[in-house]
Design a protein around this motif. Structure first.
Motif, PDB file in Angstrom:
ATOM      1  N   GLY A 278      33.688  90.033  42.937  1.00  0.00           N
ATOM      2  CA  GLY A 278      34.903  90.785  43.228  1.00  0.00           C
ATOM      3  C   GLY A 278      34.813  91.512  44.551  1.00  0.00           C
ATOM      4  O   GLY A 278      35.759  91.505  45.351  1.00  0.00           O
ATOM      5  N   SER A 279      33.673  92.128  44.819  1.00  0.00           N
ATOM      6  CA  SER A 279      33.481  92.856  46.072  1.00  0.00           C
ATOM      7  C   SER A 279      33.449  91.908  47.266  1.00  0.00           C
ATOM      8  O   SER A 279      34.054  92.180  48.310  1.00  0.00           O
ATOM      9  CB  SER A 279      32.182  93.664  46.014  1.00  0.00           C
ATOM     10  N   ALA A 280      32.743  90.797  47.116  1.00  0.00           N
ATOM     11  CA  ALA A 280      32.629  89.849  48.219  1.00  0.00           C
ATOM     12  C   ALA A 280      33.994  89.298  48.615  1.00  0.00           C
ATOM     13  O   ALA A 280      34.291  89.134  49.803  1.00  0.00           O
ATOM     14  CB  ALA A 280      31.681  88.710  47.840  1.00  0.00           C
ATOM     15  N   SER A 281      34.840  89.031  47.637  1.00  0.00           N
ATOM     16  CA  SER A 281      36.188  88.544  47.958  1.00  0.00           C
ATOM     17  C   SER A 281      37.023  89.631  48.621  1.00  0.00           C
ATOM     18  O   SER A 281      37.806  89.360  49.536  1.00  0.00           O
ATOM     19  CB  SER A 281      36.893  88.032  46.691  1.00  0.00           C
ATOM     20  N   ALA A 282      36.860  90.879  48.169  1.00  0.00           N
ATOM     21  CA  ALA A 282      37.614  91.986  48.771  1.00  0.00           C
ATOM     22  C   ALA A 282      37.229  92.194  50.227  1.00  0.00           C
ATOM     23  O   ALA A 282      38.054  92.626  51.047  1.00  0.00           O
ATOM     24  CB  ALA A 282      37.383  93.271  47.973  1.00  0.00           C
ATOM     25  N   PHE A 283      35.987  91.873  50.573  1.00  0.00           N
ATOM     26  CA  PHE A 283      35.507  92.073  51.941  1.00  0.00           C
ATOM     27  C   PHE A 283      35.672  90.817  52.801  1.00  0.00           C
ATOM     28  O   PHE A 283      35.258  90.811  53.960  1.00  0.00           O
ATOM     29  CB  PHE A 283      34.024  92.472  51.931  1.00  0.00           C
ATOM     30  N   SER A 284      36.272  89.760  52.230  1.00  0.00           N
ATOM     31  CA  SER A 284      36.438  88.493  52.937  1.00  0.00           C
ATOM     32  C   SER A 284      37.910  88.244  53.246  1.00  0.00           C
ATOM     33  O   SER A 284      38.793  88.864  52.667  1.00  0.00           O
ATOM     34  CB  SER A 284      35.893  87.327  52.096  1.00  0.00           C
TER      35      SER A 284
END
Length: 314
Positions: A278-284
């Motif tokens: 979830g975090s990785a997608s939010a930062f991508s």
């Protein structure tokens, strides 16, 4: 096999508009057109993580055909049911304006087409997983998810539901393996505004009393909380980073959690992978890659804690 169901897929027109101003002509600095819908997002992140899956649901018109084509380009299996009328919706996502979206309505799904989907689901077998995610078109009753689980209740299938209000509440009596509301959705179910982690834990337990086995609550910048079937609670603070695009981060959390669960059958690992995805997608710019998720998990797994501090949400 893992199956995702998206009743209301979309073509997502994702645009960045610096200094967006109402009432004026705004021009994009970046834009993408991608297949969307919560179940489809889960399918794409699972595929990114190397987890084979099949996307199910309904498509219509030229936009629906574009959704199918784009998924096939990504190597994602699908068995969409083609509707006779209307077209798959187009959703406009303003990536540079947090949380701003304009979502279409979606086509009408007839009873005969609904039955075709039920017949597809009848073929699921022991060991399969089914993810029901997202909204439904106005033409469907809000018991469609519960009707599906009633039909499948004798099968040994891992059920995950990511939905809101009555769509979610009505399935709880079938004891889904995992439900994933966010904080707002959890409060909406119980007609309250949730302000602390203690309140999150309390209302997660209320969902568990109604039948949910594991409850995963996403808390945006505050991280996430997992209430395990045993009653144990895990929390993880969100890693630091710059929010680039919140679209699909919750769906990525579901995909990461499932990927972690099926790899190790360990809820702590699944939780860590869910928060990482979830975090990785939010930062991508869009849905995270396997490399991004695994790198983020190296940070997140050190943040997973048992229990929770009774603190206010940001």
């Amino acid at each position: 096999m893992i199956y995702t169901v998206t009743f209301n897929p979309s073509l997502d027109y994702i645009v960045s508009v610096p200094d967006f101003t109402l009432g004026l002509t705004n021009r994009t600095s970046h834009e993408m057109i991608l297949p969307g819908g919560k179940g489809i997002n889960v399918s794409m992140v699972l595929k990114n993580l190397g987890v084979d899956n099949t996307a199910l649901g309904f498509i219509a018109g030229f936009t629906g055909e574009k959704v199918r084509q784009e998924l096939e380009k990504l190597g994602i299996k699908n068995a969409f049911i083609q509707l006779d009328d209307g077209f798959t919706r187009i959703n406009v996502k303003l990536a540079s304006t947090e949380g701003t979206e304009i979502n279409g309505i979606g086509p009408t799904i007839s009873k005969s087409h609904q039955e075709k989907l039920l017949q597809q689901l009848d073929t699921l077998k022991k060991g399969d997983a089914l993810i029901l995610a997202g909204s439904i078109p106005q033409s469907l009753d809000d018991d469609i998810y519960s009707n599906i689980l009633e039909r499948l209740k004798e099968k040994d299938i891992t059920i995950v539901v990511d939905a809101t209000k009555e769509l979610l509440v009505k399935v709880l009596k079938y004891h889904p393996f995992l439900v994933k509301p966010n904080v707002f959705e959890l409060g909406e179910i119980f007609d309250t505004e949730i302000k602390t982690k203690a309140e999150i834990a309390h209302y997660a337990k209320e969902l568990q009393k109604l039948g949910a086995r594991n409850v995963l609550v996403s808390m945006a910048g505050d991280g996430a909380l997992l209430l395990e079937e045993t009653g144990a609670i895990l929390t993880a603070k969100a890693p630091e980073g710059t929010l680039v695009n919140s679209v699909g981060s919750g769906d990525s959390m579901v995909a990461g959690f499932l990927s972690g669960w099926f790899k190790k059958k360990d809820l702590r690992h699944a939780f860590s992978m869910g928060v990482a995805a979830g975090s990785a997608s939010a930062f991508s710019q869009y849905l995270a890659t396997e490399e991004e998720i695994l790198a983020m998990n190296e940070i997140v797994k050190g943040k997973v804690e048992e229990g929770y501090e009774n603190s206010r949400l940001n």
